[in-house]
Design a protein around this motif. Sequence first.
Motif, PDB file in Angstrom:
ATOM      1  N   GLY A  36       0.809  -1.215   0.000  1.00 47.56           N
ATOM      2  CA  GLY A  36       0.000   0.000   0.000  1.00 47.56           C
ATOM      3  C   GLY A  36       0.844   1.267   0.000  1.00 47.56           C
ATOM      4  O   GLY A  36       0.502   2.259  -0.649  1.00 47.56           O
ATOM      5  N   MET A  37       1.977   1.221   0.704  1.00 53.11           N
ATOM      6  CA  MET A  37       2.856   2.396   0.725  1.00 53.11           C
ATOM      7  C   MET A  37       3.471   2.613  -0.661  1.00 53.11           C
ATOM      8  O   MET A  37       3.588   3.755  -1.127  1.00 53.11           O
ATOM      9  CB  MET A  37       3.959   2.211   1.776  1.00 53.11           C
ATOM     10  N   VAL A  38       3.835   1.520  -1.308  1.00 53.13           N
ATOM     11  CA  VAL A  38       4.389   1.637  -2.661  1.00 53.13           C
ATOM     12  C   VAL A  38       3.344   2.260  -3.598  1.00 53.13           C
ATOM     13  O   VAL A  38       3.656   3.142  -4.398  1.00 53.13           O
ATOM     14  CB  VAL A  38       4.847   0.248  -3.181  1.00 53.13           C
ATOM     15  N   MET A  39       2.082   1.842  -3.442  1.00 56.43           N
ATOM     16  CA  MET A  39       1.005   2.427  -4.252  1.00 56.43           C
ATOM     17  C   MET A  39       0.804   3.911  -3.920  1.00 56.43           C
ATOM     18  O   MET A  39       0.672   4.745  -4.817  1.00 56.43           O
ATOM     19  CB  MET A  39      -0.305   1.670  -4.026  1.00 56.43           C
ATOM     20  N   ASN A  77       2.955   5.920  -2.762  1.00 56.19           N
ATOM     21  CA  ASN A  77       4.098   6.675  -3.291  1.00 56.19           C
ATOM     22  C   ASN A  77       3.949   6.945  -4.789  1.00 56.19           C
ATOM     23  O   ASN A  77       4.310   8.029  -5.270  1.00 56.19           O
ATOM     24  CB  ASN A  77       5.403   5.893  -3.057  1.00 56.19           C
ATOM     25  N   GLU A  78       3.397   5.962  -5.500  1.00 59.88           N
ATOM     26  CA  GLU A  78       3.161   6.182  -6.931  1.00 59.88           C
ATOM     27  C   GLU A  78       2.169   7.325  -7.129  1.00 59.88           C
ATOM     28  O   GLU A  78       2.316   8.141  -8.036  1.00 59.88           O
ATOM     29  CB  GLU A  78       2.641   4.896  -7.593  1.00 59.88           C
ATOM     30  N   SER A 119       9.706  12.358  -5.736  1.00 61.17           N
ATOM     31  CA  SER A 119      10.495  12.096  -6.938  1.00 61.17           C
ATOM     32  C   SER A 119      10.592  10.584  -7.150  1.00 61.17           C
ATOM     33  O   SER A 119      10.358   9.808  -6.228  1.00 61.17           O
ATOM     34  CB  SER A 119      11.894  12.687  -6.770  1.00 61.17           C
ATOM     35  N   GLU A 120      10.943  10.213  -8.366  1.00 62.70           N
ATOM     36  CA  GLU A 120      11.176   8.803  -8.687  1.00 62.70           C
ATOM     37  C   GLU A 120      12.201   8.211  -7.709  1.00 62.70           C
ATOM     38  O   GLU A 120      12.028   7.117  -7.164  1.00 62.70           O
ATOM     39  CB  GLU A 120      11.703   8.712 -10.139  1.00 62.70           C
ATOM     40  N   GLY A 121      13.250   8.997  -7.443  1.00 61.31           N
ATOM     41  CA  GLY A 121      14.318   8.529  -6.547  1.00 61.31           C
ATOM     42  C   GLY A 121      13.797   8.244  -5.142  1.00 61.31           C
ATOM     43  O   GLY A 121      14.165   7.250  -4.508  1.00 61.31           O
ATOM     44  N   GLU A 122      12.919   9.105  -4.650  1.00 60.80           N
ATOM     45  CA  GLU A 122      12.384   8.923  -3.291  1.00 60.80           C
ATOM     46  C   GLU A 122      11.500   7.675  -3.209  1.00 60.80           C
ATOM     47  O   GLU A 122      11.580   6.914  -2.243  1.00 60.80           O
ATOM     48  CB  GLU A 122      11.609  10.177  -2.862  1.00 60.80           C
ATOM     49  N   THR A 123      10.674   7.475  -4.249  1.00 60.53           N
ATOM     50  CA  THR A 123       9.835   6.267  -4.215  1.00 60.53           C
ATOM     51  C   THR A 123      10.710   5.016  -4.225  1.00 60.53           C
ATOM     52  O   THR A 123      10.411   4.035  -3.541  1.00 60.53           O
ATOM     53  CB  THR A 123       8.848   6.206  -5.423  1.00 60.53           C
ATOM     54  N   LYS A 147       5.101  13.749   1.236  1.00 60.47           N
ATOM     55  CA  LYS A 147       5.714  14.898   0.556  1.00 60.47           C
ATOM     56  C   LYS A 147       7.214  14.696   0.708  1.00 60.47           C
ATOM     57  O   LYS A 147       7.779  15.035   1.762  1.00 60.47           O
ATOM     58  CB  LYS A 147       5.276  16.207   1.193  1.00 60.47           C
ATOM     59  N   GLY A 148       7.820  14.121  -0.279  1.00 61.11           N
ATOM     60  CA  GLY A 148       9.214  13.704  -0.143  1.00 61.11           C
ATOM     61  C   GLY A 148       9.280  12.611   0.905  1.00 61.11           C
ATOM     62  O   GLY A 148       8.361  11.782   1.031  1.00 61.11           O
TER      63      GLY A 148
END
Lengths: 346, 346
Positions: free
Chosen positions: A257-260, A262-263, A272-276, A321-322
């Motif tokens: 769920g966190m990965v989702m 973050n997307e 950012s892509e890097g943060e995810t 947020k980041g």
Amino acid sequence: MIVNISLPDNTKYDITIDTLKKQYFDRKVVIVTNPTVSSLHLDYLKEKISAKELSVVTVPDGEQYKNMETIEAILEHCFEHKLNRNSLLIAFGGGVIGDMTGFAASIYQRGIDFIQVPTTLLSQVDASVGGKTGVNNKYGKNLIGAFHQPIAVNIDPHFLTTLPKREFGAGIAEIVKMAVTFNKDFFQWLEKNNLNDEKNIKTAIAKSVETKAWVVSQDEKERGLRAALNYGHTFGHVIENETNYNTYLHGEAVGIGMVMANELAKKIGYMSEGETLRVKHLLEKYDIPTSYKIEDVEDFYEHFFLDKKSLDNRIKFIVPKGIGDCEITDLISKENVIEVLKGFSN
Amino acid sequence: MIVNISLPDNTKYDITIDTLKKQYFDRKVVIVTNPTVSSLHLDYLKEKISAKELSVVTVPDGEQYKNMETIEAILEHCFEHKLNRNSLLIAFGGGVIGDMTGFAASIYQRGIDFIQVPTTLLSQVDASVGGKTGVNNKYGKNLIGAFHQPIAVNIDPHFLTTLPKREFGAGIAEIVKMAVTFNKDFFQWLEKNNLNDEKNIKTAIAKSVETKAWVVSQDEKERGLRAALNYGHTFGHVIENETNYNTYLHGEAVGIGMVMANELAKKIGYMSEGETLRVKHLLEKYDIPTSYKIEDVEDFYEHFFLDKKSLDNRIKFIVPKGIGDCEITDLISKENVIEVLKGFSN
């Protein structure tokens, strides 16, 4: 190590992170546990806890038994043992045991005391602190319950020695949650340190509990800030529901769920892509699942509305947020959400 | 007429004793009621209450349905209508409806708002104020429940116009309770004035509610003082239980219970013969039953221990000290109690 929690209505209690101390209670005490925890650790607990009258009620193990029937079984035990308003329940197990024991304590004779002795990493870092109690029903998770604070939380890292690797990972997911939503320094520390190390895990537990205690002190009843702790849960609850609560551990579903989430944060420009990727890598370091195949995107979306965080047809999302900060919002368009979900459907 | 109640944790609400005012709620509202009240007064209520979305759930009438099954039926309605944390329940009926609606509100999504619109005299003068909610089970009365305060209590004397005479008497019993335990002047006023008069009953309701609000403000969770409001209830609950909750109205059982408690008070020298007779005469003036035949004195005595007011094999009795004052004590010998009970066994 002791963390103190203090609520606006003057409720206070200690969260102790240490080897359990011997304690005597001059009242009737019931330990609520499950067969797994009981076979591994009940003797250990019984050596530490004594009471005027002590009994044990064992309920089936697993999220699928977190329902009103089990609550009635716990209450039945309490009535049979003639517990009174001065009696005490001890929740001895993971989050499921803690949530149910707390709920039973909250409605037995309009509320009696209970103590949390969490045995899983997940319940030690999150569920045992803050007084959320409840059970699931066919409509979703934790939809029946109460806010009922324990009078103490005793976190003994000893119990982690027997914890299966998957359950350990599920706990780490909630630790990562605390860091991503509220504490950048803690996140960086997590990236650098191995939580399989005994000293490190104790530090991480303390840090998570401190964060949780601070959030709950600000907003016990989840009118605002506390909702941030549902980061990963809006998606996670649907995943658990779709898979009948028998495929993923709660913490694992939260990990996905966190990965989702973050997307979604990336989609609206909050991450950012890097943060995810940093969050994903941290989860994968502990073999926490980060992918899930959504069969029917529209159906997945509809499931959100049964979550109690969805007020009047608006879904409340927690988007980072980041790293180290987050926003609670119900202003994200359906289109954006659907697009993110589609990314998980192939 | 408005009585304000204010609790130590800063909860505050108004108890309004007056004709219902028109109100609009910008949220989902569910009215919980029973067929009797619904057929007599639902149209009246619906004319006054409007909401963003309004629905009605009707549950069976009577103390024997005050159980977890009915709570589940109320919750089911709330889930079907997708109530959220911002929704509102309105308890529209007597004490049974109030207790169950309050309990359902306390555990739906860990607690939502509810308003009391009591329609019986008993619930208007006592049960609707103070946040005690709950249901009965095979072990006794109100053994499962919660403290959950309403956000408002609207007492409209209009509903009394259709109240059966027996139910009116049951309400008077609770009014007499407030006077005997806390207010000598009010008792004397009750002796002099006829409560069948419209103006007088409104005054008596206000006086009772004031007393109740004061007691609850001092001791919401019944650690001490509030237990005094159980005057007559220790005996009354056993009577209700022995007669399967289908012979006496709650207030009637309390009426008999007060007479028994007074006999106990007389036995230990707290009340004179004259004072016990004054209470009895006041009850009889409204045809409230004051006698009961105990079949088995020992069995009656054993029943006390299932009452949640009995801490560790000590029964807590509320005994008046004359009229207008009382004592809460668990120091009365079994012999004295048995002798009093024997007085009711021939």
